[in-house]
Design an enzyme around this catalytic site. Sequence first.
Site, PDB file in Angstrom:
ATOM      1  N   LYS A 160      41.708  39.397  50.263  1.00  0.00           N
ATOM      2  CA  LYS A 160      41.030  40.690  50.881  1.00  0.00           C
ATOM      3  C   LYS A 160      41.219  40.676  52.319  1.00  0.00           C
ATOM      4  CE  LYS A 160      39.285  42.245  46.622  1.00  0.00           C
ATOM      5  NZ  LYS A 160      40.001  41.216  45.800  1.00  0.00           N
TER       6      LYS A 160
HETATM    7  C1  LIG Z   1      40.586  41.481  44.700  1.00  0.00           C
HETATM    8  C2  LIG Z   1      41.537  40.073  44.112  1.00  0.00           C
HETATM    9  C3  LIG Z   1      42.453  40.072  43.150  1.00  0.00           C
HETATM   10  C4  LIG Z   1      42.806  41.579  42.695  1.00  0.00           C
HETATM   11  O1  LIG Z   1      43.414  42.526  43.445  1.00  0.00           O
HETATM   12  P1  LIG Z   1      43.576  44.031  43.195  1.00  0.00           P
HETATM   13  O2  LIG Z   1      44.126  44.516  44.349  1.00  0.00           O
HETATM   14  O3  LIG Z   1      42.093  44.547  42.903  1.00  0.00           O
HETATM   15  O4  LIG Z   1      44.484  44.142  42.019  1.00  0.00           O
HETATM   16  C5  LIG Z   1      43.083  39.098  42.742  1.00  0.00           C
HETATM   17  N1  LIG Z   1      42.806  37.765  43.091  1.00  0.00           N
HETATM   18  C6  LIG Z   1      41.664  37.621  44.034  1.00  0.00           C
HETATM   19  C7  LIG Z   1      41.197  36.452  44.472  1.00  0.00           C
HETATM   20  C8  LIG Z   1      40.795  38.848  44.549  1.00  0.00           C
HETATM   21  O5  LIG Z   1      40.036  38.725  45.329  1.00  0.00           O
END
Ligand SMILES: *Cc1c(COP(=O)(O)O)cnc(C)c1O
Length: 495
Positions: A112
């Site tokens: 993120k």
């Molecule tokens: C948010 C997240 C995901 C999922 O990503 P999306 O864009 O919501 O599909 C996968 N792995 C981690 C570690 C995340 O923080």
Amino acid sequence: MNVLYKSTRGEAQEYTASQAVIQGLANDGGLFVPTTIPKLSCELDELAGKSYQEIAYIVLKEFFTDYTEEELKTCIEKAYDDKFDTKLCAPLVKKNDQYFLELFHGPTIAFKDMALSILPHLLTTALKKNNINEKVVIMTATSGDTGKAALAAFADVENTCIIVFYPHGGVSKIQELQMVTQKGSNTKVVAVKGNFDDCQSAVKNMFHDEKLKEKLLANGYRFSSANSINIGRLFPQVAYYVYSYAKLVEDNAIKAGDAVNFVVPTGNFGNILAAYYAKQMGIPVGKLICASNENKVLYDFFESGSYDRNREFILTSSPSMDILISSNLERLIYHIAGNDANVNSSMMKDLSTKGIYTITEDMKKKLFDFDGEYSPEKEVFEVIKKYYEECGYVMDTHTAVAACGNLKYKEKTNDETVSVVVSTASPYKFTRSVMNAIAPEYEMEDDFEMIKELSNLSKVAIPNAIKQIMDAKILHDTVCKVEEMESSVIDFLSL
Ligand SMILES: *Cc1c(COP(=O)(O)O)cnc(C)c1O
């Protein structure tokens, strides 16, 4: 080319990129999509050798067309700087003949950060461009991870402040420490005596409280949210797909023009949707492999054409993918419906009233870009162990869901296209599960002891993000009742 944005649900108005960033969600509840998907202006063989920042600019200038070159470059410079623990920002590594795109080198060691690092700058620039003079107040309720990523992103960004509420006793010790040690005079972290839902609904109520909004405005503030459906988070994610393609060409793993498969551990469908846009922009992508954990609502969707959220919610070791409504899927539905907002709206209505919708046969055919896989917990743990034993590489549980999905896909199809597993978190973020997979005998009470053991075993230094919290000062110690959340906002902003 000037790109405008409109709602997936049919609102007539078109928005500039900066307006869409400020607004987040369309007035009719739809998500913003570009009226045309732009193409990359650079030839594929010219991408090789470019830095992350250069590629981010090549991608973002096509989407954020009302930002000037200088504005965008400044946003990119401020976002992808030494907050990342490597100059590459998103290194592509090869382990056991498999490529991994590591998206966890930012301040909170999870993917993120790739988008949240730039969002505050895109947002504050957008406000200036639209002559909005208020300071932005980001307010969010968190069950752990998003709160810290947003805090790190907005800390000390001028003309913004951020308030994060989390359930007292409802997050892990490490998550709590990450938040309460957050620096930055514009940050505020509050523990609430209640659960996550209490925090979340109180925050929603405050967002819609007209009296509170007026009070904010009178003092030069306005609320905004940093959530994952904002185009200011979605499109920066396209950059690392283009970047990884460039790296594969540089490393002679492929020739410019060859196809690549991406395997993405998926929850809200934002990350993999960015890969879909990268393909539409001209990156040669074979399959986009959507990897799910036991909450396999997306796997079932790709199999059957029905999206059905009426099922048990399962808690897994990859909590960021424990999701039954993948909000960003709405954008894909809109596109495969031939950019038809009516079709999309009726499906989203079915989703909210019945919890299920089914796409048409025509739409299903347009899903040929995708493959769905899902992996049960046991196999996820086995994959972590397998890579650790075979080449000493330790991956986190989310990444392992993708690595496992990739093995299943290869077995099913014999597809020999070069594939990239998208690695979304550092193993240190999920130490307990990872240690459980590679060395279950080390079950200890203390999280930091486990982290030290993981470092010994994996021979990977403990990331700064973790080291810093081990002995950092606690800077936030406010605890309040649910009814006191509003007054803590008022206090913090001195309204
Ligand atoms: C948010 C997240 C995901 C999922 O990503 P999306 O864009 O919501 O599909 C996968 N792995 C981690 C570690 C995340 O923080």
